[in-house]
Design an enzyme around this catalytic site. Sequence first.
Site, short mmCIF file in Angstrom:
data_model
loop_
_atom_site.label_atom_id
_atom_site.label_comp_id
_atom_site.label_asym_id
_atom_site.label_seq_id
_atom_site.Cartn_x
_atom_site.Cartn_y
_atom_site.Cartn_z
N ARG A 124 11.40 -2.60 11.07
CA ARG A 124 10.39 -2.22 12.00
C ARG A 124 10.14 -3.40 12.78
O ARG A 124 10.23 -4.49 12.75
CB ARG A 124 9.13 -1.98 11.22
CG ARG A 124 8.99 -0.62 10.59
CD ARG A 124 7.83 -0.16 9.67
NE ARG A 124 6.47 -1.12 9.90
CZ ARG A 124 5.40 -0.69 9.31
NH1 ARG A 124 5.30 -0.21 8.17
NH2 ARG A 124 4.34 -1.75 9.69
N ARG A 161 -0.42 -9.90 12.71
CA ARG A 161 -1.06 -8.86 12.04
C ARG A 161 -1.85 -9.25 10.91
O ARG A 161 -2.79 -9.04 10.61
CB ARG A 161 0.12 -8.08 11.30
CG ARG A 161 0.69 -7.17 12.28
CD ARG A 161 2.05 -6.64 12.06
NE ARG A 161 2.13 -5.66 10.94
CZ ARG A 161 3.11 -5.30 10.00
NH1 ARG A 161 4.22 -5.95 10.16
NH2 ARG A 161 2.94 -4.61 9.06
N ARG A 210 -9.54 0.60 8.91
CA ARG A 210 -9.17 -0.66 9.37
C ARG A 210 -10.03 -1.52 9.96
O ARG A 210 -9.85 -2.92 10.32
CB ARG A 210 -7.70 -0.65 10.19
CG ARG A 210 -6.59 -1.21 9.28
CD ARG A 210 -5.40 -0.91 10.32
NE ARG A 210 -4.30 -1.78 10.12
CZ ARG A 210 -3.30 -1.26 9.38
NH1 ARG A 210 -3.22 0.04 8.90
NH2 ARG A 210 -2.16 -1.88 9.60
N LYS A 256 0.79 -1.20 -0.24
CA LYS A 256 -0.20 0.10 0.05
C LYS A 256 0.79 1.28 -0.01
O LYS A 256 0.71 2.31 -0.84
CB LYS A 256 -0.83 -0.11 1.29
CG LYS A 256 -1.96 -1.18 1.24
CD LYS A 256 -2.77 -1.18 2.60
CE LYS A 256 -2.13 -1.23 3.94
NZ LYS A 256 -1.38 -2.57 4.03
N ARG A 287 11.74 -6.13 4.59
CA ARG A 287 11.49 -4.62 4.30
C ARG A 287 12.50 -3.81 5.31
O ARG A 287 12.93 -4.44 6.52
CB ARG A 287 10.22 -4.33 5.01
CG ARG A 287 10.02 -2.72 4.96
CD ARG A 287 8.78 -2.41 5.03
NE ARG A 287 7.85 -2.83 6.14
CZ ARG A 287 6.67 -2.54 6.34
NH1 ARG A 287 5.94 -1.74 5.49
NH2 ARG A 287 5.91 -3.15 7.20
P1 AP5 Z 1 4.87 -1.58 1.83
O1 AP5 Z 1 4.68 -0.80 0.59
O2 AP5 Z 1 5.75 -1.08 2.87
O3 AP5 Z 1 3.57 -2.40 2.11
P2 AP5 Z 1 2.51 -1.99 3.01
O4 AP5 Z 1 1.29 -2.58 2.58
O5 AP5 Z 1 2.29 -0.22 3.04
O6 AP5 Z 1 2.66 -2.63 4.66
P3 AP5 Z 1 2.79 -2.01 6.18
O7 AP5 Z 1 3.26 -3.03 6.80
O8 AP5 Z 1 3.25 -0.68 6.18
O9 AP5 Z 1 0.99 -2.10 6.18
P4 AP5 Z 1 0.45 -2.13 7.55
O10 AP5 Z 1 -1.11 -1.82 6.88
O11 AP5 Z 1 0.63 -3.31 8.22
O12 AP5 Z 1 1.18 -1.14 8.58
P5 AP5 Z 1 0.98 0.42 9.04
O13 AP5 Z 1 1.97 1.01 8.79
O14 AP5 Z 1 -0.44 0.86 8.26
O15 AP5 Z 1 5.75 -2.98 1.25
C1 AP5 Z 1 5.89 -3.90 2.15
C2 AP5 Z 1 7.42 -4.42 1.57
O16 AP5 Z 1 7.55 -4.98 0.40
C3 AP5 Z 1 8.62 -3.26 1.46
O17 AP5 Z 1 9.89 -3.74 1.48
C4 AP5 Z 1 8.38 -3.20 -0.27
O18 AP5 Z 1 9.77 -2.47 -0.69
C5 AP5 Z 1 7.89 -4.35 -0.68
N1 AP5 Z 1 7.16 -4.27 -1.97
C6 AP5 Z 1 6.12 -3.65 -1.82
N2 AP5 Z 1 5.56 -4.02 -3.05
C7 AP5 Z 1 6.35 -4.96 -3.69
C8 AP5 Z 1 6.07 -5.69 -4.97
N3 AP5 Z 1 5.17 -5.61 -5.75
N4 AP5 Z 1 6.86 -6.72 -5.30
C9 AP5 Z 1 8.02 -6.84 -4.32
N5 AP5 Z 1 8.14 -6.36 -3.08
C10 AP5 Z 1 7.35 -5.39 -2.97
O19 AP5 Z 1 0.36 0.09 10.42
C11 AP5 Z 1 1.36 -0.25 11.44
C12 AP5 Z 1 0.62 -0.45 12.82
O20 AP5 Z 1 0.11 0.95 13.10
C13 AP5 Z 1 -0.63 -1.46 12.89
O21 AP5 Z 1 -0.14 -2.36 12.85
C14 AP5 Z 1 -1.52 -0.85 13.91
O22 AP5 Z 1 -0.83 -1.08 15.20
C15 AP5 Z 1 -1.05 0.62 13.77
N6 AP5 Z 1 -2.15 1.29 12.78
C16 AP5 Z 1 -1.91 1.78 11.50
N7 AP5 Z 1 -3.16 2.36 11.23
C17 AP5 Z 1 -4.21 1.79 11.95
C18 AP5 Z 1 -5.58 2.15 12.21
N8 AP5 Z 1 -6.19 2.63 10.97
N9 AP5 Z 1 -6.32 1.68 12.96
C19 AP5 Z 1 -5.74 0.97 14.14
N10 AP5 Z 1 -4.25 0.89 14.20
C20 AP5 Z 1 -3.60 1.44 13.26
#
Ligand code: AP5
Length: 214
Positions: free
Chosen positions: A160, A171, A88, A13, A127
Amino acid sequence: MKMILLGPPGVGKGTQAQRICDDFGVVQISTGDMLRKGVKEGTPLGKKAEGFMSKGELVPDDVILGLIGETLFADDAPKGYILDGFPRTVPQAEGLKKMFEDNNEKLDYVLLLEAPSDLIVKRLSARRSCKKCNKVYNLVSMPPKTEGKCDVCDGSLYQRVDDKEETIKNRLDIYKNQTEPLVDFYSKTENLVSVDSTGSPEEVHKNILKVLKG
Ligand code: AP5
């Protein structure tokens, strides 16, 4: 353009949000990035969120809705925004719906990025992010030019805390139980489009542009 990027942790994402921002001049609103900034700076928000985040659990809905409420209609995104990682849960989606109604706004797209869990675990385990500018790398698919260093600002790269294998599994379970019901929610209320996200970042980007440019 106002859109939601929905999908499991690590599906890409954040990676795709940045590309769409470059294409359309919109702004990325990532609740994960906002919370991590709060943790790093030791703000009251960060202190509330830290324990949940390190275990891979969701931060309570009221905290997230307060955060989004302060950000969403701040008038600093004239061309629109991408919501990355929000909503979410169903209560978050209902809260967002009410905010849109109260402000006479409308969502243009809900894109669901999809990839199987085994691929996601591989992506997340590899990552690395820059401590200084937050740029995201992948040791396999998008490695930095110099090991351990950011190409852009020379900052150190780190893993991370929630990208350890056990936490990734937690997760993914939480996604299935608490976030996946949004697929049904948005299939009924908005035009939800599913995007194959198993290919390279470039291929996934092309798949998204097909949807956005018609
Ligand atoms: P990346 O683009 O970083 O993936 P992402 O989907 O953004 O992953 P996140 O882990 O950031 O999502 P998340 O939803 O768990 O975490 P968030 O930060 O929102 O890509 C991942 C890896 O793959 C990278 O290394 C990239 O280079 C690689 N990659 C990408 N695309 C690729 C491809 N096509 N091919 C190969 N490699 C690829 O949330 C973190 C925490 O915050 C949550 O667990 C929760 O505790 C809290 N939180 C955040 N938002 C909320 C909410 N709305 N409600 C409650 N808690 C929340």
